[in-house]
Design an enzyme around this catalytic site. Sequence first.
Site, PDB file in Angstrom:
ATOM      1  N   ARG A 121      35.713  47.908  22.037  1.00 57.42           N
ATOM      2  CA  ARG A 121      36.364  49.102  22.622  1.00 57.42           C
ATOM      3  C   ARG A 121      36.337  49.070  24.150  1.00 57.42           C
ATOM      4  O   ARG A 121      36.318  50.101  24.813  1.00 57.42           O
ATOM      5  CB  ARG A 121      35.724  50.389  22.128  1.00 57.42           C
ATOM      6  N   LYS A 143      47.900  47.265  33.696  1.00 56.52           N
ATOM      7  CA  LYS A 143      48.812  47.116  32.559  1.00 56.52           C
ATOM      8  C   LYS A 143      48.458  45.806  31.880  1.00 56.52           C
ATOM      9  O   LYS A 143      48.606  44.735  32.478  1.00 56.52           O
ATOM     10  CB  LYS A 143      50.259  47.052  33.041  1.00 56.52           C
ATOM     11  N   LYS A 227      51.145  48.741  45.942  1.00 56.03           N
ATOM     12  CA  LYS A 227      50.971  48.886  44.480  1.00 56.03           C
ATOM     13  C   LYS A 227      49.801  49.818  44.184  1.00 56.03           C
ATOM     14  O   LYS A 227      49.890  50.677  43.295  1.00 56.03           O
ATOM     15  CB  LYS A 227      50.773  47.519  43.818  1.00 56.03           C
ATOM     16  N   GLU A 237      52.000  55.688  34.176  1.00 56.44           N
ATOM     17  CA  GLU A 237      53.456  55.733  34.182  1.00 56.44           C
ATOM     18  C   GLU A 237      53.979  56.985  33.476  1.00 56.44           C
ATOM     19  O   GLU A 237      54.939  56.934  32.715  1.00 56.44           O
ATOM     20  CB  GLU A 237      54.021  54.473  33.510  1.00 56.44           C
TER      21      GLU A 237
HETATM   22  N1  LIG Z   1      50.601  43.539  34.119  1.00 58.03           N
HETATM   23  C1  LIG Z   1      51.552  43.759  34.991  1.00 58.03           C
HETATM   24  O1  LIG Z   1      51.598  44.784  35.657  1.00 58.03           O
HETATM   25  C2  LIG Z   1      52.587  42.684  35.179  1.00 58.03           C
HETATM   26  C3  LIG Z   1      53.476  42.763  36.260  1.00 58.03           C
HETATM   27  C4  LIG Z   1      54.382  41.727  36.451  1.00 58.03           C
HETATM   28  C5  LIG Z   1      54.398  40.649  35.568  1.00 58.03           C
HETATM   29  N2  LIG Z   1      53.535  40.626  34.520  1.00 58.03           N
HETATM   30  C6  LIG Z   1      53.515  39.480  33.596  1.00 58.03           C
HETATM   31  O2  LIG Z   1      53.136  38.338  34.347  1.00 58.03           O
HETATM   32  C7  LIG Z   1      53.645  37.162  33.704  1.00 58.03           C
HETATM   33  C8  LIG Z   1      54.230  36.276  34.771  1.00 58.03           C
HETATM   34  O3  LIG Z   1      53.222  35.936  35.686  1.00 58.03           O
HETATM   35  P1  LIG Z   1      53.326  34.644  36.615  1.00 58.03           P
HETATM   36  O4  LIG Z   1      54.620  34.631  37.316  1.00 58.03           O
HETATM   37  O5  LIG Z   1      52.076  34.589  37.412  1.00 58.03           O
HETATM   38  O6  LIG Z   1      53.447  33.477  35.555  1.00 58.03           O
HETATM   39  P2  LIG Z   1      52.402  32.510  34.843  1.00 58.03           P
HETATM   40  O7  LIG Z   1      51.114  33.169  34.613  1.00 58.03           O
HETATM   41  O8  LIG Z   1      53.110  31.942  33.692  1.00 58.03           O
HETATM   42  O9  LIG Z   1      52.205  31.387  35.941  1.00 58.03           O
HETATM   43  C9  LIG Z   1      53.321  30.625  36.328  1.00 58.03           C
HETATM   44  C10 LIG Z   1      52.975  29.132  36.321  1.00 58.03           C
HETATM   45  O10 LIG Z   1      52.164  28.840  37.434  1.00 58.03           O
HETATM   46  C11 LIG Z   1      51.031  28.098  37.021  1.00 58.03           C
HETATM   47  N3  LIG Z   1      49.964  28.413  37.961  1.00 58.03           N
HETATM   48  C12 LIG Z   1      49.243  29.540  38.044  1.00 58.03           C
HETATM   49  N4  LIG Z   1      48.450  29.511  39.118  1.00 58.03           N
HETATM   50  C13 LIG Z   1      48.665  28.317  39.717  1.00 58.03           C
HETATM   51  C14 LIG Z   1      48.138  27.709  40.885  1.00 58.03           C
HETATM   52  N5  LIG Z   1      47.255  28.327  41.669  1.00 58.03           N
HETATM   53  N6  LIG Z   1      48.561  26.477  41.204  1.00 58.03           N
HETATM   54  C15 LIG Z   1      49.479  25.841  40.435  1.00 58.03           C
HETATM   55  N7  LIG Z   1      50.036  26.379  39.335  1.00 58.03           N
HETATM   56  C16 LIG Z   1      49.611  27.603  38.987  1.00 58.03           C
HETATM   57  C17 LIG Z   1      50.788  28.560  35.623  1.00 58.03           C
HETATM   58  O11 LIG Z   1      49.987  27.652  34.936  1.00 58.03           O
HETATM   59  C18 LIG Z   1      52.207  28.678  35.099  1.00 58.03           C
HETATM   60  O12 LIG Z   1      52.694  27.434  34.716  1.00 58.03           O
HETATM   61  C19 LIG Z   1      54.637  37.653  32.666  1.00 58.03           C
HETATM   62  O13 LIG Z   1      54.062  37.512  31.402  1.00 58.03           O
HETATM   63  C20 LIG Z   1      54.841  39.129  32.986  1.00 58.03           C
HETATM   64  O14 LIG Z   1      55.120  39.903  31.851  1.00 58.03           O
HETATM   65  C21 LIG Z   1      52.635  41.613  34.320  1.00 58.03           C
END
Ligand SMILES: NC(=O)c1ccc[n+]([C@@H]2O[C@H](COP(=O)([O-])OP(=O)(O)OC[C@H]3O[C@@H](n4cnc5c(N)ncnc54)[C@H](O)[C@@H]3O)[C@@H](O)[C@H]2O)c1
Length: 362
Positions: A121, A143, A227, A237
Site C-alpha cells: 500500500r 503521476k 511544473k 488534476e
Molecule cells: N508521469 C508523468 O507525468 C509523465 C510525463 C511525461 C511522460 N511520461 C512518460 O514518460 C515516458 C517517456 O519518457 P522518456 O522520453 O524519458 O523515454 P524513455 O524512458 O523510454 O527513455 C528514452 C530512451 O532513452 C534511453 N535513456 C534513458 N536515459 C539515458 C541516458 N542517460 N543516456 C542514454 N540513453 C538513455 C532509454 O533507455 C530509452 O531508450 C512515456 O512512457 C510517457 O508516458 C510520464
Amino acid sequence: MKIIKVKLGERTYEIIIGNRILGGLGKHIQRLKIGDSAYIITNAFLKRKYGKILISALNKNKISYKFRLIPDSERSKSIILASCIIQDLVGFDKNKRVFIIALGGGVVGDLAGFIASIYKRGVPYIQIPTTLLAQVDSSIGGKTAVDTQEAKNIIGAFYQPRLVLSDISLLSSLNLRQLRAGLAEVIKYAAIENRQLFSYLEKNHQKILSKEKKSLEFIVSRCSAIKAKVVEKDEKEKKGLRTILNFGHTLGHAIEAASNYKKYNHGEAITLGMLIAADISIRLKLLKDSRILGRIEKLIFKVGLPIKIKGISLRSIIKSHYHDKKFRGTKNRLVLLKDLGKVKVVTGVPLEIIKEALKKRF
Ligand SMILES: NC(=O)c1ccc[n+]([C@@H]2O[C@H](COP(=O)([O-])OP(=O)(O)OC[C@H]3O[C@@H](n4cnc5c(N)ncnc54)[C@H](O)[C@@H]3O)[C@@H](O)[C@H]2O)c1
Ligand SMILES: [Zn+2]
C-alpha cells in the site's frame, strides 16, 4: 546546485538539480530516513554506465541494494511486468525497510512509481531521471502508470516521490534525438508560462544541444520550478490547472498515435501539436500577435525538431484526435495561446478550424 520544493503538505519533497550530484545520494536517503534497502529499477545500459556511482553512494551510507533490470521500451510499462517485479521485490524485502529507486527515463520512472504506489500500500521511492524529458517533466508530480494494449497510462495512481535527484551529468550519454524530445517539453513550458525562458532558448539553444552543463542546469531548474508550481496548485488534476501542461499534447497525441508511435516520438509529435495549437489560437483571434507563431516555428526549426508532418495522412490524425481521452463528452478541449507565456483552455474548437491549421503543417 539548485533545490526546488514541491509543497504538498506531508507529501512535500525536494527536487535537487546539479552536475555530478549522484554520488551524494546516500546522505539524502539518511536525512529523509526512508529506509535501509534500495530496490533499483533501471535498464542494462544505465546500470553499466552509472551503476558504479550509485553503488558507491549507497555503500558510503551502508544501504543495501538490488538492481532489477527491465527491457528498454514503452512495453515495459505493463501490469504483467509490474507484477513480476513485485514478486521479486517480496523476495528481497526480508526484514528490511525497503524503498525504490527509479534510475531512468519516463518509462522506468512511471513503472517504478506505480510499483511503489501499490507495494505494501505504498513504499517510498526516489526518482533519478536520466533523460531531459524525465528531468523536466515525468519525474515530477507523482503521476505513475502502466499501459494496456488499448491505452497508454490507463492504470496508475497519483503517488509522489520522496526525492527527485536530477543530475545533469547523466544526460551526457543521451543521444541527440532524445535530447531534442526533452527540449520540446522545455519549449512547451516556455510557451505556456515563461516568455523569458523562451527568449533564453532563442539565444542559447546551440549550447543546450551541445550539452553545455550550465545551460542544461538552467533549463532543468526553470522547468522543474514551473511544473512544481502547477502540481502544488492542482496535485490530482482536479481543478483543471494541470491541463495547461497539455499544450500541444491533444493534437500531438493524435499525431503520435496516427504514426503508430513509430515515425514521431512524443517530443516530435507535441512540437507539431504546439504549432497547430498556436495556429488555431490565431484563427480564433485569441492570439493577436501572429508573429509569435513565427517565433515558435523558428525556434523549433533551429533545434532540429519537425515543423512539417510527413508520412501520415490528415485523415488518420483526425481519426486519432477523436479517440483522445482528453475529450470532454463529444467536445474537444485544447490548450491555446493568448500570448507567449499565457494560455487559455478552450472546449469545442470547430473541426474545420482544426483541419485548416493541420493542413498548413503538410
Ligand atoms: N508521469 C508523468 O507525468 C509523465 C510525463 C511525461 C511522460 N511520461 C512518460 O514518460 C515516458 C517517456 O519518457 P522518456 O522520453 O524519458 O523515454 P524513455 O524512458 O523510454 O527513455 C528514452 C530512451 O532513452 C534511453 N535513456 C534513458 N536515459 C539515458 C541516458 N542517460 N543516456 C542514454 N540513453 C538513455 C532509454 O533507455 C530509452 O531508450 C512515456 O512512457 C510517457 O508516458 C510520464
Ligand atoms: Zn509530454
